[in-house]
Each structure stands twice: as C-alpha cells, then as structure tokens.
Design a protein around this motif. Structure first.
Motif, PDB file in Angstrom:
ATOM      1  N   PHE A 421     -11.767  78.807 110.653  1.00 46.00           N
ATOM      2  CA  PHE A 421     -12.340  77.550 111.138  1.00 46.00           C
ATOM      3  C   PHE A 421     -13.177  76.856 110.051  1.00 46.00           C
ATOM      4  CE2 PHE A 421     -12.006  79.330 115.637  1.00 46.00           C
ATOM      5  CZ  PHE A 421     -10.903  78.529 115.932  1.00 46.00           C
ATOM      6  N   ARG A 422     -13.856  77.628 109.216  1.00 44.73           N
ATOM      7  CA  ARG A 422     -14.629  77.022 108.129  1.00 44.73           C
ATOM      8  C   ARG A 422     -13.730  76.273 107.166  1.00 44.73           C
ATOM      9  NH1 ARG A 422     -18.795  82.061 106.729  1.00 44.73           N
ATOM     10  NH2 ARG A 422     -20.271  81.647 108.449  1.00 44.73           N
ATOM     11  N   VAL A 423     -12.561  76.821 106.901  1.00 44.34           N
ATOM     12  CA  VAL A 423     -11.608  76.123 106.033  1.00 44.34           C
ATOM     13  C   VAL A 423     -10.991  74.934 106.770  1.00 44.34           C
ATOM     14  CG1 VAL A 423      -9.447  76.348 104.754  1.00 44.34           C
ATOM     15  CG2 VAL A 423     -11.136  78.209 104.693  1.00 44.34           C
ATOM     16  N   ALA A 424     -10.656  75.138 108.044  1.00 41.62           N
ATOM     17  CA  ALA A 424      -9.982  74.091 108.813  1.00 41.62           C
ATOM     18  C   ALA A 424     -10.871  72.878 109.036  1.00 41.62           C
ATOM     19  CB  ALA A 424      -9.516  74.649 110.157  1.00 41.62           C
ATOM     20  N   VAL A 425     -12.189  73.088 109.173  1.00 38.90           N
ATOM     21  CA  VAL A 425     -13.072  71.957 109.445  1.00 38.90           C
ATOM     22  C   VAL A 425     -13.192  71.025 108.237  1.00 38.90           C
ATOM     23  CG1 VAL A 425     -15.303  72.895 108.674  1.00 38.90           C
ATOM     24  CG2 VAL A 425     -15.196  71.421 110.695  1.00 38.90           C
ATOM     25  N   ILE A 426     -12.830  71.522 107.053  1.00 35.88           N
ATOM     26  CA  ILE A 426     -12.836  70.691 105.849  1.00 35.88           C
ATOM     27  C   ILE A 426     -11.433  70.194 105.523  1.00 35.88           C
ATOM     28  CG2 ILE A 426     -13.320  70.641 103.371  1.00 35.88           C
ATOM     29  CD1 ILE A 426     -15.484  72.746 103.877  1.00 35.88           C
ATOM     30  N   VAL A 427     -10.460  71.106 105.537  1.00 33.29           N
ATOM     31  CA  VAL A 427      -9.097  70.745 105.160  1.00 33.29           C
ATOM     32  C   VAL A 427      -8.398  69.956 106.263  1.00 33.29           C
ATOM     33  CG1 VAL A 427      -6.848  71.674 104.465  1.00 33.29           C
ATOM     34  CG2 VAL A 427      -8.951  72.749 103.638  1.00 33.29           C
ATOM     35  N   GLY A 428      -8.644  70.319 107.523  1.00 28.52           N
ATOM     36  CA  GLY A 428      -7.962  69.679 108.639  1.00 28.52           C
ATOM     37  C   GLY A 428      -8.135  68.165 108.674  1.00 28.52           C
ATOM     38  N   PRO A 429      -9.372  67.635 108.620  1.00 26.92           N
ATOM     39  CA  PRO A 429      -9.521  66.174 108.625  1.00 26.92           C
ATOM     40  C   PRO A 429      -8.852  65.478 107.442  1.00 26.92           C
ATOM     41  CG  PRO A 429     -11.597  67.243 109.189  1.00 26.92           C
ATOM     42  CD  PRO A 429     -10.663  68.325 108.743  1.00 26.92           C
ATOM     43  N   ILE A 430      -8.885  66.108 106.260  1.00 31.03           N
ATOM     44  CA  ILE A 430      -8.248  65.494 105.092  1.00 31.03           C
ATOM     45  C   ILE A 430      -6.739  65.391 105.310  1.00 31.03           C
ATOM     46  CG2 ILE A 430      -7.806  65.743 102.628  1.00 31.03           C
ATOM     47  CD1 ILE A 430     -10.500  67.143 102.379  1.00 31.03           C
ATOM     48  N   LEU A 431      -6.120  66.497 105.769  1.00 30.50           N
ATOM     49  CA  LEU A 431      -4.680  66.464 106.039  1.00 30.50           C
ATOM     50  C   LEU A 431      -4.362  65.470 107.148  1.00 30.50           C
ATOM     51  CD1 LEU A 431      -3.734  70.258 105.835  1.00 30.50           C
ATOM     52  CD2 LEU A 431      -3.306  68.465 104.145  1.00 30.50           C
ATOM     53  N   ALA A 432      -5.209  65.433 108.181  1.00 31.35           N
ATOM     54  CA  ALA A 432      -4.971  64.502 109.280  1.00 31.35           C
ATOM     55  C   ALA A 432      -5.015  63.063 108.797  1.00 31.35           C
ATOM     56  CB  ALA A 432      -6.008  64.726 110.389  1.00 31.35           C
ATOM     57  N   PHE A 433      -5.961  62.750 107.905  1.00 35.64           N
ATOM     58  CA  PHE A 433      -6.045  61.391 107.369  1.00 35.64           C
ATOM     59  C   PHE A 433      -4.787  61.027 106.581  1.00 35.64           C
ATOM     60  CE2 PHE A 433      -7.000  58.717 103.685  1.00 35.64           C
ATOM     61  CZ  PHE A 433      -7.446  57.569 104.317  1.00 35.64           C
ATOM     62  N   LEU A 434      -4.364  61.912 105.681  1.00 37.36           N
ATOM     63  CA  LEU A 434      -3.209  61.621 104.840  1.00 37.36           C
ATOM     64  C   LEU A 434      -1.938  61.477 105.671  1.00 37.36           C
ATOM     65  CD1 LEU A 434      -3.939  64.057 101.856  1.00 37.36           C
ATOM     66  CD2 LEU A 434      -4.337  61.579 101.955  1.00 37.36           C
ATOM     67  N   ILE A 435      -1.740  62.401 106.628  1.00 41.30           N
ATOM     68  CA  ILE A 435      -0.527  62.349 107.458  1.00 41.30           C
ATOM     69  C   ILE A 435      -0.530  61.101 108.337  1.00 41.30           C
ATOM     70  CG2 ILE A 435       0.697  63.512 109.328  1.00 41.30           C
ATOM     71  CD1 ILE A 435      -0.240  66.179 108.124  1.00 41.30           C
ATOM     72  N   THR A 436      -1.679  60.790 108.934  1.00 42.63           N
ATOM     73  CA  THR A 436      -1.764  59.617 109.808  1.00 42.63           C
ATOM     74  C   THR A 436      -1.504  58.335 109.034  1.00 42.63           C
ATOM     75  OG1 THR A 436      -3.363  60.746 111.237  1.00 42.63           O
ATOM     76  CG2 THR A 436      -3.247  58.362 111.407  1.00 42.63           C
ATOM     77  N   LYS A 437      -2.065  58.234 107.845  1.00 43.79           N
ATOM     78  CA  LYS A 437      -1.863  57.023 107.049  1.00 43.79           C
ATOM     79  C   LYS A 437      -0.401  56.845 106.684  1.00 43.79           C
ATOM     80  CE  LYS A 437      -3.769  54.464 103.144  1.00 43.79           C
ATOM     81  NZ  LYS A 437      -4.815  54.433 102.093  1.00 43.79           N
ATOM     82  N   ARG A 438       0.253  57.931 106.255  1.00 40.98           N
ATOM     83  CA  ARG A 438       1.673  57.833 105.926  1.00 40.98           C
ATOM     84  C   ARG A 438       2.509  57.526 107.164  1.00 40.98           C
ATOM     85  NH1 ARG A 438       1.693  56.134 101.414  1.00 40.98           N
ATOM     86  NH2 ARG A 438       3.953  56.205 101.694  1.00 40.98           N
ATOM     87  N   PHE A 439       2.105  58.065 108.298  1.00 42.86           N
ATOM     88  CA  PHE A 439       2.828  57.806 109.538  1.00 42.86           C
ATOM     89  C   PHE A 439       2.710  56.332 109.931  1.00 42.86           C
ATOM     90  CE2 PHE A 439       3.343  58.058 114.225  1.00 42.86           C
ATOM     91  CZ  PHE A 439       4.588  58.669 114.261  1.00 42.86           C
ATOM     92  N   CYS A 440       1.504  55.760 109.768  1.00 44.23           N
ATOM     93  CA  CYS A 440       1.314  54.335 110.070  1.00 44.23           C
ATOM     94  C   CYS A 440       2.159  53.463 109.157  1.00 44.23           C
ATOM     95  CB  CYS A 440      -0.161  53.956 109.936  1.00 44.23           C
ATOM     96  SG  CYS A 440      -1.234  54.639 111.213  1.00 44.23           S
TER      97      CYS A 440
END
Length: 550
Positions: A421-440
């Motif tokens: 969870f410590r890794v996910a709380v930092i990496v997860g939002p970054i990946l979510a931002f990149l994937i969401t932007k490309r999806f848009c």
C-alpha cells in the motif's frame, strides 16, 4: 343540501381569506414577482444534476430521524448498571449514553429502525455530496462565476465529515470509543497546543467526562445549523447564477434551457425525494448497521481488532497505518510525525487544494470569462487525469485502513501488505493520471474519426474488386453539435527567458494542461458558430443568463 351549502360557504370564506392575505403580503413584499420568477425557473433534465438533490433529501431524512432520536438519547458519561431488554449485557457497568442507545434499539417502539435509517441516511448524504462534487469538478462547473458556490460545497462536505464523526461517536460503544482514542491522539500530535487542546476538549485527562455531551451539542445544534444555512445559501446561488448545461442544440453559453419548476420539475423532484426516503427506510429495515450491542461499552484500557471507521473518514485511518513511525525529540518535546503528517497535515492540504483549485486553473488558463456550458471530461484530459488520480489516492488509503482485515481474508502478512500500500499510494495515482489522460485523448481521436467518417451502420458490402467493408453514415446534427461545440483554451505563449519566474511558471503549467489535444475537423463557418455559442455572456450579444423552458 344544508351540509353542501355550509361546505360551499366555508370554502368561499377560505378562498376570500387566502386572497386577502396574499394581497396584503404582496403589497408589502415582491411576492408575485418572486413567485413568477421561481415558477418559471428552468431546471436541467439530465440525470447527473439530480445528485445534489439526493444529498438534499437525505439531509431531510437525517433531520427527521435525528429529531426523533434526540427524544430518547441521554448524552451523559455518568456510569450505571444496565438492566435493560438486552440480557447479554445485563449487570454490566456502562455510561448513560451507551445505555440509552441500547434502550432506543430494543425498548423504544421503532427505535432501531429510526436509528439505522439515520445512520444509512448519513452515509447516503456524504456519498451524494462527494459524487456531486466530482460531477462539478469533472465538468468544470466550478469556474467563474461559480467559484464561491464551489467553496460553499467544499465547506458542506467538510462539515458533513465532522457531523458524521460526531454522530457515530455518541453511543460510547467500543468501536466509537476506539475512534475517539484515535482522535485524541491526533489532537495530541499538534505541536505546542495539542496537550492544552486535548485537555480542553475532553475536560481533563483522557477519556474525560464531558466529551459526549459536547459532541452531542455539536452534532444536533452547531453543525446542523451551519449546514442548513450554507445549504440555503448554496441553493440561492444556484437559482441566481442558473445551472450549467451540457452542450446541445439550442443551449449556448448565454442561456439556460430546461424544464420549468412547476409542474415538471416539481413532480420529478418530489418523486426523487420519495424514492430517497423509501430506499433509506428499506435499508434501515433489512440491512443491519452499527450493531453497538455486539461491541459492548467502551473501556479505556481495551481495544479491538477489525475496527474501522465509516468509509468517509477511513482514508485517515489508512494514512495513519501507512505512515512510518517517525518521531523527533526537540528540547524534551516529542513531535509525532507519524500522526501529525497523515492526520493533520494531509487532510489540511487536501481541503486547501479543493478550495483553491478553481482559482489555480483560472490562473493557469488566463481565462476571465463566464462559463455556463459543461465540459466533457475527455476534452480536459489533464483535469480529468488529476481527478482520477485523487480518487485512486483516496481508494488506496481507504483500503489500507482495513489492512488487518484484508490480511486475514487473503492470508497474507500485514507487514507485506502495508509496504504494498505504501508503494501503491504513490505509484497508483501517477499511473491513474497517465492512463486517464491517454484514454481521454483516445476518446477525442474517436470523436474526430466519427466526424470525418461518420458512424458505422453495421451493413457489410463487397465491391467489384472483392474487398469487403462496412458502410458509414454521417452523424446527425445533434451528435455533430455535441462533439464540435466545446471550449478548450489554447496554451499560453511562453513569455521568454527574461520574463519573471511567475510568468514562466504559468506558461509551463498552461502548456502542460492544454498542449495535448485532438483538433476537430470543423469548417470555417462551423468554427465561427462555435465561437458564438461559447462566447462570454457578459461581453457577447444577447441577455446574459436568459432562461428558456422546454
């Protein structure tokens, strides 16, 4: 016959009294003008605009059920021996607050139903507020002239969290007491004033003897009064500023199109309110929530595993569990970074960002015009990516708040899960931002393809050379309008290396926000029409804020 004459005479007298009273009031106040304006007020007919109404009606359920519960709840920490209807706890020493909660659940007629309806309504209220704010964020409905209403909404959400925490802390059971123990630790972590503040709030050393009474006053008086006042201000601003609307034929940045308040919107809103009340009543009847009799009374030297708060404050629990055990001793005083940062600094920063975001985006964009058309989330990929990243950040913290339960269910190590969870709380939002932007951006490219080629018909044909293909048909006018009419600002020009640092930073952020886009294939005439549809209502032609009912 005599009865009918008397009935008709009474009805005529009632009508005459009503007309006289209305005329007297109308001479002294602009009642007719206000009623006319309100009854012809145009309300949107899209389902996403009903999320705020769900919050409103769940608040009504909260007030009604809470008023009933106040008649029987005893907000006292005085202790006595229990001899009520719940025999497993018979003879146990407990506070009057916990005993009265048991009495409401087992002795008061309909008490358990009302108490569970109250709890479910609280969850629905906070959830509806949160989803409503997400709708406003992703569609850009927080922009000028609605920045003030956005700040009122953020304050309402903050007060709802405080109201919910105070509410489920009142029963003084083992679960709520564990939450109050955590709250006391958070208060103590504040440097310099934490000890004094804790002593003041709890009325002495923990657990004190007056906190329940103070929480009761906050829960039933102070916070509800501020909530209702801010909600009234919010509704007044909605009526005054008029609603935003999705881009469609006949809807521009200079008008407000929708259904009139009476009878269409009134009937629809009344039906929604009855549905909210019915769903909450059904949940209170069939879905058990917060069974305080299973937890037992709170005892300061006892703690229980598998204890998590309600979901809306669960992210604080997760942040506390993920924070490393950092402490600093300065001149004999201990600074508890492991509590201060996740439970005080983190929520403070989050709400500060929420309050200031409309002004930050306006500064980055350099946009000073009014906006009454909703953005499609795909047309603002950076903003949408930031919103999804925030949701993922919150979700990781929420799941981390139950890491002991997750570890027990999946039979994994709590320590290993905490590091994940410590890794996910930092990496997860970054990946979510990149994937969401490309999806848009991919969705924008799909819109461009539809405009250029049309939509597929599903009919397969073969040409004279043997090639097989699917035929397309052009988009209809409504679809083409919805895809073309959008207001996406261009990045600001870079002022040059000699410009002040603030201007250079603004240009860099503007480029980061709006550089990536897919241009739509519009003709010169269509671009001119789009400019007219999205023109600033203050500077543009026509009367700003004109309403049309359909």
């Amino acid at each position: 016959m005599l009865f009918q004459k008397r009935k008709a005479r009474l009805a005529a007298q009632a009508r005459e009294a009503a007309v006289t009273s209305y005329s007297a009031l109308d001479r002294r106040a602009p009642v007719s003008e206000l009623a006319k304006e309100l009854l012809r007020k145009a309300f949107p007919d899209h389902w996403s605009f009903l999320l705020g109404e769900i919050a409103l009606y769940s608040l009504v359920v909260l007030v009604l059920t809470g008023s009933y519960l106040t008649l029987y709840f005893e907000p006292s920490m005085s202790q006595s021996t229990y001899h009520g209807a719940f025999h497993p706890l018979d003879g146990l020493v407990m506070t009057d607050a916990y005993a009265s909660t048991l009495d409401i659940s087992f002795d008061v007629r309909g008490g358990l139903l009302i108490r569970q309806m109250h709890h479910w309504a609280a969850l629905v209220f906070v959830a509806a507020l949160g989803v409503h704010m997400l709708r406003v964020f992703f569609t850009g409905a927080f922009r000028r002239p609605r920045e003030g209403n956005w700040m009122i909404g953020v304050t309402l959400f903050l007060l709802a969290l405080l109201e919910g925490f105070a509410g489920y802390s009142l029963p003084d059971d083992l679960l709520s007491g564990t939450g109050l123990r955590t709250a006391n630790t958070i208060v103590l972590s504040i440097p310099v004033v934490g000890t004094y503040l804790s002593y003041f709030l709890w009325g002495g050393s923990y657990p004190g003897h007056i906190l329940i009474a103070r929480l009761y006053t906050v829960h039933v008086l102070f916070v509800p009064a501020i909530l209702i006042a801010l909600l009234g201000a919010h509704l007044v601003m909605v009526v005054y500023l008029k609603h935003t609307q999705w881009s469609a034929r006949g809807k521009t940045n200079r008008n407000a199109v929708g259904q009139p308040m009476f009878p269409q919107f009134t009937a629809k809103s009344t039906g929604l309110g009855l549905m909210v009340f019915g769903v909450v009543a059904w949940l209170g009847a069939v879905a058990q929530i917060n069974p305080v009799w299973d937890y037992g009374p709170y005892v300061a030297d006892q703690a229980s595993t598998d204890a998590q708060p309600d979901w809306y404050v669960g992210f604080l629990e997760g942040a506390l569990r993920l924070m490393p055990p950092w402490e600093t001793n300065v001149a004999g005083h201990t600074i508890m970074w492991n509590v201060l940062l996740p439970a005080v600094v983190l929520p403070g920063v989050l709400f500060l960002v929420l309050y200031l975001y409309p002004y930050f985006e306006k500064w980055v964009t350099g946009d000073l015009m009014e906006h009454h058309l909703c953005d499609r989330p795909r047309d603002r990929p950076t903003r949408t990516g930031l919103g999804v990243a925030a949701i993922v950040f919150y979700a990781v913290l929420l799941v981390a708040g139950g890491n002991d339960v997750v570890a027990a269910v999946f039979e994994v190590s709590v320590e290993a899960l905490t590091w994940i969870f410590r890794v996910a709380v930092i990496v997860g939002p970054i990946l979510a931002f990149l994937i969401t932007k490309r999806f848009c951006l991919a969705l924008q490219a799909h819109d461009r393809q539809l405009l250029e080629e049309g939509e597929e018909t599903g009919q397969i044909s073969q040409n004279v050379y043997g090639g097989i293909g699917e035929s397309n048909r052009p988009l209809d006018t409504d679809q083409r309008y919805r895809l073309l009419v959008r207001d996406v600002p261009a990045p600001l020009e870079h002022p040059g290396g000699r410009a002040p640092r603030r201007q250079r930073l603004r240009a860099v952020l503007s480029a980061w926000y709006y550089r990536d886009r897919v241009e739509m294939p519009a003709t010169a005439e269509e671009r001119l029409q789009i400019s007219g549809k999205t023109m600033d209502p203050v500077a543009g032609a026509g009367r700003a804020g004109e309403e049309e009912t359909s």
